[in-house]
Motif scaffolding. Structure first.
Motif, PDB file in Angstrom:
ATOM      1  N   ASN A 112      20.041  32.806   2.854  1.00 33.64           N
ATOM      2  CA  ASN A 112      19.612  31.590   2.163  1.00 33.64           C
ATOM      3  C   ASN A 112      19.786  30.341   3.024  1.00 33.64           C
ATOM      4  O   ASN A 112      19.682  29.212   2.541  1.00 33.64           O
ATOM      5  CB  ASN A 112      20.337  31.424   0.827  1.00 33.64           C
ATOM      6  CG  ASN A 112      19.519  30.596  -0.139  1.00 33.64           C
ATOM      7  OD1 ASN A 112      18.287  30.561  -0.036  1.00 33.64           O
ATOM      8  ND2 ASN A 112      20.183  29.893  -1.035  1.00 33.64           N
ATOM      9  N   GLU A 113      20.072  30.509   4.333  1.00 36.70           N
ATOM     10  CA  GLU A 113      20.219  29.344   5.209  1.00 36.70           C
ATOM     11  C   GLU A 113      18.868  28.676   5.434  1.00 36.70           C
ATOM     12  O   GLU A 113      17.836  29.345   5.479  1.00 36.70           O
ATOM     13  CB  GLU A 113      20.778  29.770   6.572  1.00 36.70           C
ATOM     14  CG  GLU A 113      22.282  29.945   6.566  1.00 36.70           C
ATOM     15  CD  GLU A 113      22.759  30.575   7.859  1.00 36.70           C
ATOM     16  OE1 GLU A 113      23.693  30.026   8.441  1.00 36.70           O
ATOM     17  OE2 GLU A 113      22.187  31.593   8.276  1.00 36.70           O
ATOM     18  N   GLN A 114      18.912  27.360   5.607  1.00 39.23           N
ATOM     19  CA  GLN A 114      17.696  26.590   5.838  1.00 39.23           C
ATOM     20  C   GLN A 114      17.914  25.666   7.022  1.00 39.23           C
ATOM     21  O   GLN A 114      18.943  24.991   7.092  1.00 39.23           O
ATOM     22  CB  GLN A 114      17.356  25.779   4.582  1.00 39.23           C
ATOM     23  CG  GLN A 114      17.223  26.679   3.364  1.00 39.23           C
ATOM     24  CD  GLN A 114      16.983  25.947   2.061  1.00 39.23           C
ATOM     25  OE1 GLN A 114      16.774  24.747   2.035  1.00 39.23           O
ATOM     26  NE2 GLN A 114      17.002  26.685   0.965  1.00 39.23           N
ATOM     27  N   TYR A 115      16.984  25.689   7.990  1.00 35.26           N
ATOM     28  CA  TYR A 115      17.094  24.805   9.149  1.00 35.26           C
ATOM     29  C   TYR A 115      15.707  24.376   9.600  1.00 35.26           C
ATOM     30  O   TYR A 115      14.707  25.011   9.262  1.00 35.26           O
ATOM     31  CB  TYR A 115      17.845  25.460  10.306  1.00 35.26           C
ATOM     32  CG  TYR A 115      17.968  26.965  10.242  1.00 35.26           C
ATOM     33  CD1 TYR A 115      19.217  27.555  10.014  1.00 35.26           C
ATOM     34  CD2 TYR A 115      16.857  27.781  10.398  1.00 35.26           C
ATOM     35  CE1 TYR A 115      19.343  28.937   9.952  1.00 35.26           C
ATOM     36  CE2 TYR A 115      16.984  29.161  10.339  1.00 35.26           C
ATOM     37  CZ  TYR A 115      18.221  29.736  10.111  1.00 35.26           C
ATOM     38  OH  TYR A 115      18.338  31.094  10.049  1.00 35.26           O
ATOM     39  N   GLN A 116      15.675  23.298  10.387  1.00 35.58           N
ATOM     40  CA  GLN A 116      14.387  22.693  10.728  1.00 35.58           C
ATOM     41  C   GLN A 116      13.927  23.190  12.093  1.00 35.58           C
ATOM     42  O   GLN A 116      14.724  23.283  13.033  1.00 35.58           O
ATOM     43  CB  GLN A 116      14.484  21.161  10.721  1.00 35.58           C
ATOM     44  CG  GLN A 116      15.296  20.566   9.568  1.00 35.58           C
ATOM     45  CD  GLN A 116      15.075  21.230   8.214  1.00 35.58           C
ATOM     46  OE1 GLN A 116      13.952  21.642   7.882  1.00 35.58           O
ATOM     47  NE2 GLN A 116      16.121  21.370   7.425  1.00 35.58           N
ATOM     48  N   SER A 117      12.633  23.491  12.186  1.00 32.04           N
ATOM     49  CA  SER A 117      12.069  24.082  13.390  1.00 32.04           C
ATOM     50  C   SER A 117      10.741  23.423  13.749  1.00 32.04           C
ATOM     51  O   SER A 117      10.177  22.662  12.956  1.00 32.04           O
ATOM     52  CB  SER A 117      11.853  25.586  13.176  1.00 32.04           C
ATOM     53  OG  SER A 117      13.088  26.267  13.122  1.00 32.04           O
ATOM     54  N   LEU A 118      10.250  23.780  14.935  1.00 34.28           N
ATOM     55  CA  LEU A 118       9.004  23.197  15.445  1.00 34.28           C
ATOM     56  C   LEU A 118       7.983  24.283  15.780  1.00 34.28           C
ATOM     57  O   LEU A 118       8.342  25.386  16.198  1.00 34.28           O
ATOM     58  CB  LEU A 118       9.268  22.451  16.764  1.00 34.28           C
ATOM     59  CG  LEU A 118      10.188  21.246  16.779  1.00 34.28           C
ATOM     60  CD1 LEU A 118      10.346  20.751  18.219  1.00 34.28           C
ATOM     61  CD2 LEU A 118       9.612  20.142  15.907  1.00 34.28           C
ATOM     62  N   ALA A 119       6.717  23.912  15.642  1.00 32.04           N
ATOM     63  CA  ALA A 119       5.618  24.722  16.175  1.00 32.04           C
ATOM     64  C   ALA A 119       4.584  23.733  16.689  1.00 32.04           C
ATOM     65  O   ALA A 119       4.586  22.560  16.290  1.00 32.04           O
ATOM     66  CB  ALA A 119       5.017  25.608  15.091  1.00 32.04           C
ATOM     67  N   TYR A 120       3.724  24.168  17.604  1.00 26.98           N
ATOM     68  CA  TYR A 120       2.760  23.217  18.172  1.00 26.98           C
ATOM     69  C   TYR A 120       1.435  23.902  18.461  1.00 26.98           C
ATOM     70  O   TYR A 120       1.349  25.121  18.606  1.00 26.98           O
ATOM     71  CB  TYR A 120       3.331  22.553  19.439  1.00 26.98           C
ATOM     72  CG  TYR A 120       3.783  23.532  20.494  1.00 26.98           C
ATOM     73  CD1 TYR A 120       5.076  24.048  20.470  1.00 26.98           C
ATOM     74  CD2 TYR A 120       2.916  23.950  21.506  1.00 26.98           C
ATOM     75  CE1 TYR A 120       5.499  24.957  21.425  1.00 26.98           C
ATOM     76  CE2 TYR A 120       3.331  24.858  22.470  1.00 26.98           C
ATOM     77  CZ  TYR A 120       4.625  25.364  22.422  1.00 26.98           C
ATOM     78  OH  TYR A 120       5.031  26.279  23.363  1.00 26.98           O
ATOM     79  N   SER A 121       0.416  23.045  18.543  1.00 26.95           N
ATOM     80  CA  SER A 121      -0.942  23.539  18.794  1.00 26.95           C
ATOM     81  C   SER A 121      -1.592  22.660  19.849  1.00 26.95           C
ATOM     82  O   SER A 121      -1.523  21.426  19.770  1.00 26.95           O
ATOM     83  CB  SER A 121      -1.754  23.486  17.501  1.00 26.95           C
ATOM     84  OG  SER A 121      -3.123  23.699  17.778  1.00 26.95           O
ATOM     85  N   ASN A 122      -2.231  23.293  20.835  1.00 32.34           N
ATOM     86  CA  ASN A 122      -2.968  22.561  21.861  1.00 32.34           C
ATOM     87  C   ASN A 122      -4.467  22.672  21.675  1.00 32.34           C
ATOM     88  O   ASN A 122      -5.242  22.261  22.535  1.00 32.34           O
ATOM     89  CB  ASN A 122      -2.578  23.086  23.253  1.00 32.34           C
ATOM     90  CG  ASN A 122      -1.349  22.361  23.793  1.00 32.34           C
ATOM     91  OD1 ASN A 122      -1.409  21.167  24.088  1.00 32.34           O
ATOM     92  ND2 ASN A 122      -0.235  23.064  23.886  1.00 32.34           N
ATOM     93  N   ASP A 123      -4.883  23.249  20.525  1.00 32.52           N
ATOM     94  CA  ASP A 123      -6.324  23.441  20.313  1.00 32.52           C
ATOM     95  C   ASP A 123      -6.749  22.963  18.923  1.00 32.52           C
ATOM     96  O   ASP A 123      -7.340  23.695  18.149  1.00 32.52           O
ATOM     97  CB  ASP A 123      -6.708  24.904  20.549  1.00 32.52           C
ATOM     98  CG  ASP A 123      -5.921  25.865  19.658  1.00 32.52           C
ATOM     99  OD1 ASP A 123      -5.075  25.391  18.857  1.00 32.52           O
ATOM    100  OD2 ASP A 123      -6.152  27.086  19.741  1.00 32.52           O
ATOM    101  N   LYS A 124      -6.399  21.724  18.609  1.00 30.04           N
ATOM    102  CA  LYS A 124      -6.820  21.087  17.353  1.00 30.04           C
ATOM    103  C   LYS A 124      -6.381  21.877  16.121  1.00 30.04           C
ATOM    104  O   LYS A 124      -7.110  21.984  15.135  1.00 30.04           O
ATOM    105  CB  LYS A 124      -8.340  20.910  17.319  1.00 30.04           C
ATOM    106  CG  LYS A 124      -8.871  20.000  18.424  1.00 30.04           C
ATOM    107  CD  LYS A 124     -10.326  20.268  18.710  1.00 30.04           C
ATOM    108  CE  LYS A 124     -11.242  19.315  17.979  1.00 30.04           C
ATOM    109  NZ  LYS A 124     -12.649  19.590  18.294  1.00 30.04           N
TER     110      LYS A 124
END
Ligand code: FRU
Length: 473
Positions: A112-124
């Motif tokens: 049940n842990e919650q943490y903040q993460s990133l994802a990215y896109s280089n193609d719109k």
């Protein structure tokens, strides 16, 4: 038999298949409004969350794209936001396009842990990579720690994150989206606390006098004015480090039962505070009578500051006027009694009416048929709307009461302007230019073709009335 086809909205976003909740990661880039959403691609109830994805050039026609974010080793993908990293602060850029970065909550279903993460896109936004350094922000003290909304603070030249933690909103800042510094916790002694705080948003709002304030949206579940889920807001100031408000009363973005977890678009090209919400309520969202798909978004709306600086006004995004066909309607100034009307029976139309209540105490609007329907009353002496959806088809039995009560003091002009947008299974009422909004679902068993509008006296109170059918764009 009534069901999915009768209830699927004609001009509100729904996923083609299966379960949807919160809108996520709304961002504009190169002609496209991106809308991501909490999505379970495998079932019509909540489950392992993904980010579904849709794009639109006009906020009216949406194209659903493949799922953008899938669960991974760190967990399922909860709500969050997206930005255009114009200055490549995170260093994710590989090609010619600006990077779109998503900042979301990973939820580990085992712990049940919650943490903040990133994802990215280089193609719109067409394909997404998770950042290998995830998570970028943890908080061991909090079990509920989620729904990061990130904005760029021009003066400080920093990213600001607001994220829900229990019954607080925590503010952080970052130069690069990867390292976050704690700024402030807000919530204690402010607003409604009947449930957990979720899905915050932070932005500036302006009025016609050029006055500018900061607005903080906070969704809360349960604890909304008419039960279950709802969104409150705080108006105040923010200097890049501290949010302050002198607001003492709790203010609600929408007084209906069905506008939750809404936030605004990032990088909106016209500088608007463009908002969309999830048009449902955790009290019954998973039981409503559709199966192939479940849940729609609200109309896209703009949020502005009222001229007295006290309220957030919500108005349908102007793009929505393109779905209205111009049409006039027969009425007399002291009442309306329409029976079995073909436009009303389509369940997709807009009513726009201006009423003068100077000689009346109360008015009632009823839309239905002989056996069922929904009514709206406004009473000047109690300064309250009462909406009754007890006999409108499906019974929302997880809420204690299906009468909705909405406090509203009429202006001195005694004028009541109602803009009512009806779609197959929803009603959105904008009162006096968005001073109140009332959004609620209904699932009629048989088409509603009758409309009555009456007042308690014989006075001539209807100044204008338009009923406009919805056209397919
Ligand atoms: C709000 C919410 C969020 C969470 C998401 C999970 O409706 O509970 O707080 O991120 O839904 O689907």
């Amino acid at each position: 038999k009534v069901g999915d086809n009768n209830f699927r909205p004609a001009y509100h976003f729904t996923p083609e298949k299966n379960w949807m909740n919160d809108p996520n990661g709304m961002v504009y880039y190169k002609g496209e409004y991106h809308l991501f959403f909490q999505y379970n691609p495998d079932d019509n109830v909540w489950g392992p969350m993904h980010w579904g994805h849709a794009v639109s050039e006009d906020l009216v026609n949406w194209e659903e794209l493949p799922v953008a974010l899938y669960p991974d080793d760190l967990g399922n993908i909860f709500s969050g936001s997206a930005i255009v990293d114009t200055h490549n602060t995170a260093g994710f850029k590989t090609g010619d396009e600006d990077v779109l970065a998503a900042i979301f909550t990973h939820h580990n279903p085992e712990t049940n842990e919650q943490y903040q993460s990133l994802a990215y896109s280089n193609d719109k936004g067409r394909s997404w990579q998770k950042y290998e350094g995830n998570p970028v922000l943890t908080n061991e003290d909090k079990t509920d720690f989620r729904d990061p909304k990130v904005i760029w603070h021009e003066e400080k030249q920093q990213w600001i994150m607001v994220v829900a933690a229990g019954q607080e909103i925590i503010f952080y800042s970052s130069p690069n989206l990867k390292e976050w510094e704690y700024l402030q916790s807000f919530g204690h002694g402010h607003g409604a606390h009947g449930g957990v705080w979720e899905c915050p948003d932070l932005f500036t709002v302006r009025n016609e006098n050029g006055e500018e304030r900061w607005a903080l949206l906070v969704s809360i579940n349960p604890g909304a004015p008419n039960g279950g889920s709802g969104t409150q807001y705080f108006l105040g100031s923010f200097d890049g480090e501290t949010f302050e408000t002198s607001q003492t009363e709790t203010k609600w973005l929408d007084y209906g039962t069905d506008n939750y977890a809404g936030v605004t678009w990032s990088n909106e090209p016209n500088g608007r505070n463009l908002f969309i919400g999830w048009m449902s309520n955790w009290a019954y969202a998973q039981n409503v009578p559709t199966t192939a798909w479940r849940s729609a978004m609200t109309l896209p709306r703009t949020l502005e500051l009222s001229n007295n600086g006290d309220l957030l006004l919500s108005k349908p995004a102007e793009e929505m006027s393109s779905v209205l066909a111009s049409n006039s309607v027969e009425y007399t100034t002291n009442g309306v009694d329409i029976k079995n009307d073909p436009v009303l029976k389509t369940g997709t139309f807009q009513i726009n009416t201006t009423l003068d209540l100077s000689k009346d105490k109360s008015i009632e609007l009823f839309w239905g048929n002989e056996t069922s329907g929904v009514s709206l009353q406004y009473d000047k002496t109690t300064s309250e709307f009462v909406i009754n959806r007890n006999d409108a088809g499906y019974s929302f039995n997880n809420l204690n009461n299906n009468n909705l009560f909405i406090p509203y003091v009429l202006p001195e002009s005694n004028e009541l302007e109602l803009e009512i947008w009806v779609d197959k299974s929803s009603v959105e009422i904008f009162v006096n230019g968005g001073e109140r909004v009332i959004t609620f679902l209904i699932f009629p068993n048989t088409p509603f073709g009758d409309l009555q509008i009456h007042s308690d006296s014989e006075a001539e109170f209807i100044q204008s009335l338009y009923i406009q059918p919805i056209v397919n764009k």
